[in-house]
Design a protein around this motif. Sequence first.
Motif, short mmCIF file in Angstrom:
data_model
loop_
_atom_site.label_atom_id
_atom_site.label_comp_id
_atom_site.label_asym_id
_atom_site.label_seq_id
_atom_site.Cartn_x
_atom_site.Cartn_y
_atom_site.Cartn_z
N GLU A 6 0.99 -1.30 0.05
CA GLU A 6 0.08 -0.11 -0.05
C GLU A 6 0.80 1.28 0.17
OE1 GLU A 6 -4.28 -2.54 1.81
OE2 GLU A 6 -2.69 -0.72 2.90
N ASP A 9 2.49 1.78 -3.54
CA ASP A 9 1.73 1.85 -4.34
C ASP A 9 1.33 3.18 -4.45
OD1 ASP A 9 -1.05 1.64 -6.10
OD2 ASP A 9 -2.28 1.72 -4.75
N SER A 46 -3.97 -2.86 6.98
CA SER A 46 -4.31 -1.96 5.71
C SER A 46 -3.94 -0.77 7.01
CB SER A 46 -5.65 -2.60 5.15
OG SER A 46 -4.96 -1.29 4.41
N ARG A 86 -5.86 7.48 -0.75
CA ARG A 86 -6.76 5.91 -0.69
C ARG A 86 -8.42 6.83 -0.94
NH1 ARG A 86 -4.15 1.50 -0.71
NH2 ARG A 86 -5.45 0.53 0.34
N HIS A 89 -8.15 7.40 -4.57
CA HIS A 89 -8.45 6.52 -6.25
C HIS A 89 -8.08 4.65 -4.72
CE1 HIS A 89 -6.79 9.41 -8.39
NE2 HIS A 89 -5.78 9.51 -7.35
N ARG A 90 -8.32 4.47 -3.96
CA ARG A 90 -8.35 3.05 -3.33
C ARG A 90 -9.62 2.83 -2.61
NH1 ARG A 90 -5.75 3.03 -7.40
NH2 ARG A 90 -3.21 2.28 -7.59
#
Length: 301
Positions: A6, A9, A46, A86, A89-90
């Motif tokens: 993460e 990324d 996460s 995050r 985009h996530r």
Amino acid sequence: MSIQHELEDFLDYLGTARRLSPHTLSAYRNDLSGFITFCEQQSLNSVDAADSAHIRYFIGQRRSASAAAVSIQRLLSALRSLYRFRMRHRDAKQNPAIGISAPKRPKRLPKTLDVDMIKQLLEFDGDDIIDIRDRAMMELFYSSGLRLAELATLNVGDLDLNDALVTVTGKGNKTRTLPIGRVAIAALREWLKIRDSLAADQALFLGQRGGRLGHRAIQQRIRYRAIQQGLPAHVHPHMLRHSFASHLLESSSDLRGVQELLGHANLSTTQVYTHLDFQHLAQVYDKAHPRATRKASNEQD
């Protein structure tokens, strides 16, 4: 995706979509690596599983470890950026770093050299290749108010000595074109006469092996010249930039003009030099005004 992935990324996004410099990416990595370790220690699978309580606890650990206020401010800024990414985009649901305040850092005025000290620093003897290079490099620093990274990445093609201009790439990959003073132009012309014989590299300033002169080497050369000239050993490249801004402001009082030359996005960043300017004026006042200073013994009740 693992919690470490993460982070990678996010850094990949900063490097490709945002086009941040390797130096800035390294700073983000250093700041956020500790948080990734913290998340793993808290058994979070996460970063999105962290909430505000986790962030506060993590920041509290850093403060207990005597982290400087500026470091914690930078860390919180990195965390907010991570979670904004995050969410956009996530599909993360929240930004747990929002609303968490960092300790205020003490205000420190940038250190500068006065005009006489600049003259002492720049007018060193010697006509060896290294002397000529250092003189051109330092004159350009002071003449155009460059950042260390801006000077280090300059190529020969960035100079236009006929029009007395240099084009630099600053923070955020923004370019700006700056004037070069007469003394710096003369020093650069002398350096350019000999640099082409050293290497085919397009870098403006070269090391002894013919490669681009790096940040650390530039810092060391300025420190060496300062000691050689009888100045404090802590003279560094940014001090030349600060001196450039302070001396311009003392003479012109054109705050927005100095902002443009420095490449500051916000005027508030440049306003620190108004405090330096006021200090200078206060010193002039104290020396010149007949009633500016009186000894306590001369005062009457």
